[in-house]
Motif scaffolding. Sequence first.
Motif, PDB file in Angstrom:
ATOM      1  N   SER A 148       7.503  -8.335   1.927  1.00  0.00           N
ATOM      2  CA  SER A 148       7.274  -6.938   2.325  1.00  0.00           C
ATOM      3  C   SER A 148       7.618  -5.947   1.224  1.00  0.00           C
ATOM      4  CB  SER A 148       8.091  -6.616   3.571  1.00  0.00           C
ATOM      5  OG  SER A 148       9.477  -6.633   3.281  1.00  0.00           O
ATOM      6  N   SER A 190       4.213 -10.466   9.326  1.00  0.00           N
ATOM      7  CA  SER A 190       5.560 -10.057   8.910  1.00  0.00           C
ATOM      8  C   SER A 190       5.592  -9.380   7.548  1.00  0.00           C
ATOM      9  CB  SER A 190       6.497 -11.264   8.902  1.00  0.00           C
ATOM     10  OG  SER A 190       6.683 -11.760  10.213  1.00  0.00           O
ATOM     11  N   ARG A 238       9.115 -11.447   5.910  1.00  0.00           N
ATOM     12  CA  ARG A 238       9.509 -10.096   6.324  1.00  0.00           C
ATOM     13  C   ARG A 238      10.434  -9.416   5.319  1.00  0.00           C
ATOM     14  NH1 ARG A 238      13.684  -8.701  10.510  1.00  0.00           N
ATOM     15  NH2 ARG A 238      13.215  -6.626  11.316  1.00  0.00           N
TER      16      ARG A 238
END
Length: 340
Positions: free
Chosen positions: A106, A48, A102
């Motif tokens: 990220s 993710s 995520r």
Amino acid sequence: MLGLLLTGISACTQIIKPGRQFTAYQPAPGPDYALPASWAALPSRLDSADAVPRHTTLRDQQQTAPADVFYVHPTTFFRRESWNANLADERLNRFTDASVIRKQASAFNSAGRIFAPRYRQATLYSFFDDAQSTNGRQALELAYGDVKAAFQYYLTHYNQGRPLIIASHSQGTFHATRLLHEFFDNDPKLRRQLVAAYLIGFKVKTDEYQTLRPCADSTQTGCYVVWNSVEWGNEYPPFAGGVATNPLSWTLDTVAAPASLNRGGVPYGFDRLDTAVVDAKVHDGLVWIHPPKPLGYPRFLLPGQPQLRHSFHIADYGLFYLNLRQNAEARVRTWQRQNQ
């Protein structure tokens, strides 16, 4: 220690309180960080942390990134069956991955290779626990032991002298702040590898460290950044007097930065970039913002905790997502120039 985040316990928060004392539970088995399953994110596999917001031109660049990122995730365990999470709980792992790995980790996948350990995080109630109780403190101590073990494994097996970003949020910052004490503050060699620490979503004192200092501008390295997002004009005593960095100007002063400097927020749906989503002004350990007009940037609402109604804690990353991403890239470039 536990009073730093929230004060007072209402009847409503009792619904997330574990039913027994910490010592009455047998903690779940600890992680083995030699196993990939003990990591929520590793640069050698698809996970993710490789995600980018949908309908954008952003790209995951971990395979060619010059730095590493050690990211410690916030609390995603809210249940009352124990004081600490079980790493074998696949439902919890999926939730952690789909939410904070995520939508937070990220943000760094263009600046560095992302290493994010799973750890036996303390349940949310640990931060509400009565000051006379040791349950919450013991739960947080167990969680920190895992984070420390993960970082030691990372240094031994993965780092290989590469520049390093420490990134975290909320409970993750509670632990990452301590990591900096134990590994960086008194270790000049490791400190030279530190690009920056993004200690977001928790109080970090202005005199937290002997050597490390808050970042004074957008490209300084070997320093740390802190912010806690709160609706403009409101106070939040538990974070008063802490460090606050303006994530639009990257300075520590109290000059208001206009929303025009906000290069792009990402809502909880992770499906777009909203430019100029909020402004920002440092105020006594907080970052004041005017509430965003686009939908998708939630407040931190918890039953029985009216003092949280002005907090945008959940959106600390999302409100400034692109500014954070670009700042991490800029600090890595500066580190490279300084260490050529």
